[in-house]
Design a protein around this motif. Structure first.
Motif, mmCIF file in Angstrom:
data_model
loop_
_atom_site.group_PDB
_atom_site.id
_atom_site.type_symbol
_atom_site.label_atom_id
_atom_site.label_comp_id
_atom_site.label_asym_id
_atom_site.label_seq_id
_atom_site.Cartn_x
_atom_site.Cartn_y
_atom_site.Cartn_z
ATOM 1 N N MET A 168 23.134 87.984 48.875
ATOM 2 C CA MET A 168 22.075 87.234 48.194
ATOM 3 C C MET A 168 20.802 87.192 49.033
ATOM 4 O O MET A 168 19.871 86.468 48.730
ATOM 5 N N GLU A 169 20.800 87.983 50.112
ATOM 6 C CA GLU A 169 19.608 88.168 50.952
ATOM 7 C C GLU A 169 19.089 86.870 51.554
ATOM 8 O O GLU A 169 17.880 86.679 51.697
ATOM 9 N N CYS A 170 20.010 85.963 51.898
ATOM 10 C CA CYS A 170 19.582 84.666 52.427
ATOM 11 C C CYS A 170 19.123 84.767 53.877
ATOM 12 O O CYS A 170 18.251 84.040 54.302
ATOM 13 N N GLY A 171 19.743 85.661 54.649
ATOM 14 C CA GLY A 171 19.327 85.829 56.039
ATOM 15 C C GLY A 171 20.174 85.069 57.052
ATOM 16 O O GLY A 171 19.891 85.109 58.246
ATOM 17 N N THR A 172 21.230 84.402 56.592
ATOM 18 C CA THR A 172 22.086 83.646 57.521
ATOM 19 C C THR A 172 22.632 84.548 58.624
ATOM 20 O O THR A 172 22.573 84.209 59.811
ATOM 21 N N PRO A 187 30.490 78.018 53.232
ATOM 22 C CA PRO A 187 29.534 77.404 52.297
ATOM 23 C C PRO A 187 30.130 77.162 50.914
ATOM 24 O O PRO A 187 29.865 76.140 50.295
ATOM 25 N N ILE A 192 32.109 86.020 59.225
ATOM 26 C CA ILE A 192 33.174 86.134 58.227
ATOM 27 C C ILE A 192 33.241 84.857 57.392
ATOM 28 O O ILE A 192 33.458 84.898 56.190
ATOM 29 N N LYS A 193 33.009 83.729 58.053
ATOM 30 C CA LYS A 193 33.037 82.463 57.317
ATOM 31 C C LYS A 193 31.659 81.988 56.893
ATOM 32 O O LYS A 193 31.497 81.340 55.865
ATOM 33 N N ALA A 194 30.635 82.274 57.696
ATOM 34 C CA ALA A 194 29.311 81.705 57.405
ATOM 35 C C ALA A 194 28.604 82.400 56.248
ATOM 36 O O ALA A 194 27.817 81.776 55.536
ATOM 37 N N CYS A 195 28.868 83.671 56.028
ATOM 38 C CA CYS A 195 28.180 84.397 54.948
ATOM 39 C C CYS A 195 28.586 83.800 53.601
ATOM 40 O O CYS A 195 29.765 83.771 53.263
ATOM 41 N N PRO A 196 27.605 83.321 52.807
ATOM 42 C CA PRO A 196 27.941 82.672 51.533
ATOM 43 C C PRO A 196 28.446 83.647 50.474
ATOM 44 O O PRO A 196 28.977 83.221 49.455
ATOM 45 N N ALA A 197 28.269 84.950 50.703
ATOM 46 C CA ALA A 197 28.754 85.939 49.740
ATOM 47 C C ALA A 197 30.013 86.637 50.259
ATOM 48 O O ALA A 197 30.520 87.564 49.628
ATOM 49 N N HIS A 198 30.487 86.188 51.396
ATOM 50 C CA HIS A 198 31.664 86.777 52.040
ATOM 51 C C HIS A 198 31.575 88.298 52.124
ATOM 52 O O HIS A 198 32.490 89.025 51.721
ATOM 53 N N VAL A 245 35.127 83.754 45.922
ATOM 54 C CA VAL A 245 33.701 84.078 46.024
ATOM 55 C C VAL A 245 33.343 85.207 45.061
ATOM 56 O O VAL A 245 32.279 85.209 44.453
ATOM 57 N N TYR A 268 25.168 81.866 40.997
ATOM 58 C CA TYR A 268 25.471 81.344 42.334
ATOM 59 C C TYR A 268 24.417 81.919 43.272
ATOM 60 O O TYR A 268 24.233 83.146 43.304
ATOM 61 N N ASN A 322 12.955 83.890 55.725
ATOM 62 C CA ASN A 322 13.607 85.002 56.397
ATOM 63 C C ASN A 322 12.673 86.217 56.486
ATOM 64 O O ASN A 322 13.110 87.354 56.408
#
Lengths: 435, 98
Positions: B67-71, A254, B43-49, B9, A279, A166
């Motif tokens: 979590m700074e994943c970038g999704t 996820p 709203i659904k794709a973010c793993p940290a909601h 979450v 997590y 990223n």
């Protein structure tokens, strides 16, 4: 502004950045490595499996002090439906060797150790510093970076972009495109802690032996994705990842996916009674060969995940990262030794070296796999796993049905689900993409 | 928020370490009257909601648990729905294991 000028600036302290910084420093170059985490590793996420061969090329005696978890003696591939798994397991005493081939590791600990080697080799490692922009001269050559520190502009002959999947810098400077949703997977992961003896009993291992489980099937709910379970010393790393575009399409979340994977009857007993301590989420490059961006230009090279160098078929990434970082550094060293400028023309050497390595050869081999698996995910990740489970259950269940009839039933199920054309087509396309 | 599997979450994120840069959200949703499909999918794709819809039907982000994943960047930066930066050096998620 830091008045000093450096031979090279490495952005990022993950696998590729550490490999590059270490190699450059060992070769006597004046190196500044910049990492945004509080220490190297605090922002990095991986399963994680370490491949010894590629690390040996950087730190030959790493086994003496690297924080390794378990060396792998067994690999399990699972095809799963909602109630079953069909496994292909490979375990060999050969893996109990003096210099084991693969280890499980915990990235925050491993990267910290790796970074200590980079410092020992003479590089300056600056943590808690985010690089916000690349600096270009009037001709478009990259000549340095701007950081979020006060007066944070630093100059160097070459910038190694090891900024991760990223990475913002390369995209902002128009060196490469932002990853597309169908070229990256989102993986979520948990760390489950259990007593050592419990892990060894549940995974059928002793001492420092380790096991890897890679799983695909209905656990990804029809999306292109995989789950994993890795045995560490006193913890189990468990996660699941699917294409970002598939998450978008299906509206799956996820965390629900992770929860279903954990609750699967084949997985739950491995985790029972564990304490979860973290997590994490991370993107994984999945686009393969066709998604590799420009790897070099005037004053810069890009390495590791930022360059999409990940072999999704073999679940290999950190070794490609380490190798690309090392080769980029070797190329820079050669250009520098000839007293040549760090131009696009001269840095092409990095690409040539990478092309000659397993990195590009392997990615090229599987170049058609993403297109196949990403567009037919329903078949490969839902239909076939269910058919395999039915076939195997039919095969092993003893109920007085003559075997011939059983075989007919199984064949009928396969043809009904995919048709003869579909079956042969899938087999053909898969074989062609594998070649 | 409770989901299909009953997982919360917030409970997952509670196990993580963060150093929050108060008042310096590193992700911003651009002002909008009606959210785009890309923005809604976060709203659904973010793993940290981190994304939620407010009472006016607009999507908001609260990136404290990020979590700074970038999704979200991969989905919605290109569409112009969000602005994405990394937190200042040293801030944000601090992985204990990673």
């Amino acid at each position: 502004m830091i008045e000093e000028r450096f031979d090279a600036i490495v952005v990022g302290a993950g696998m590729s950045g550490n490999a590059a910084a270490l190699t450059l420093a060992k070769r006597g170059l004046k190196v500044l490595q910049i990492e945004r985490g509080e220490y190297a590793g605090s922002k990095n996420v991986q399963g994680a499996i370490l491949y010894a061969d590629m690390l040996e090329k950087l730190v030959p005696n790493f086994r003496e002090d690297a924080p390794l978890e378990r060396h792998l003696v067994e690999q399990r591939f699972w095809i799963m439906d909602n109630k079953s798994h069909t496994g292909l397991h490979y375990r060999s005493e050969d893996f109990n060797e003096e210099r084991p081939n693969r280890y499980t590791i915990i990235r925050s600990q491993f990267d910290r150790w790796f970074s200590s080697k980079v410092r020992e080799a003479g590089a300056i490692v600056l943590c808690e510093t985010t690089v916000t922009e690349l600096v270009k001269d009037a001709y478009g050559k990259v000549i340095g970076v701007i950081t979020d520190r006060q007066d944070g502009e630093v100059h160097a002959d070459v910038v190694v972009l090891a900024e991760g999947v990223n990475g913002l810098l390369g995209t902002r400077a128009d060196l490469r495109e932002r990853p597309k949703p169908d070229n990256v997977a989102l993986a979520v992961k948990e760390m489950h802690f259990l007593p050592r003896e419990t892990i060894e009993a549940r995974f059928n291992i002793k001492g420092d032996e380790g096991v890897v489980i890679e799983a695909a099937g209905t656990i990804s709910a029809g999306m292109t994705g995989m789950g994993f379970v890795y045995a560490n010393k006193e913890s189990v790393s468990l996660g699941i990842g699917c294409l970002v575009s598939d998450f978008q399409k299906t509206g799956e979340t996820p965390y629900d996916l992770l929860e279903r994977f954990k609750n699967h009857p084949s997985v739950a007993p491995l985790l029972e009674g564990s304490e979860v301590k973290e997590y994490a989420a991370h993107l994984i490059p999945e686009g393969g060969y066709n998604a590799i961006p420009n790897l070099y230009g005037d004053g810069w090279v890009v390495v590791g995940d930022a360059a999409q160098l990940n072999n999704a078929m073999h679940r290999e990434g950190s070794n490609l990262a380490m190798t690309s970082g090392r080769l980029a550094a070797e190329a820079i060293f050669q250009v520098k030794s000839r007293r040549d400028p760090m131009t696009k023309e001269n840095l092409e050497l990095y690409k040539k070296m990478l092309d000659d390595s397993f990195v590009i050869k392997d990615l090229k081999k599987y170049k058609d796999m993403p297109a196949l698996l990403h567009t037919q995910s329903q078949n490969f990740f839902l239909t076939y796993p269910q058919l395999v489970s039915k076939a195997l259950q039919n095969f092993v269940r003893v109920d007085g049905t003559p075997k011939k009839e059983k075989e007919k039933t199984t064949l009928k199920q396969w043809v009904a689900a995919r048709s003869w054309t579909g079956l042969f087509g899938d087999a053909f396309r898969f074989a062609r993409a594998w070649r | 928020m409770s989901t299909e599997t009953g997982v919360r979450v917030e409970d997952k994120l509670y196990q993580n370490r963060y150093l929050v840069d108060a008042g310096q959200a590193h992700i911003k949703v651009k002002p909008h009257s009606k959210p785009s499909p890309a923005l809604l999918s976060l709203i659904k794709a973010c793993p940290a909601h981190c994304y939620e819809i407010n009472s006016n039907g607009q999507v908001e982000v609260a990136p404290d648990g990020c979590m700074e994943c970038g999704t979200c960047r991969v989905i919605a930066e290109g569409t112009g729905d969000i602005e994405w930066n990394y937190p200042r050096g040293g801030y944000g998620v601090l992985f204990k294991f990673g």
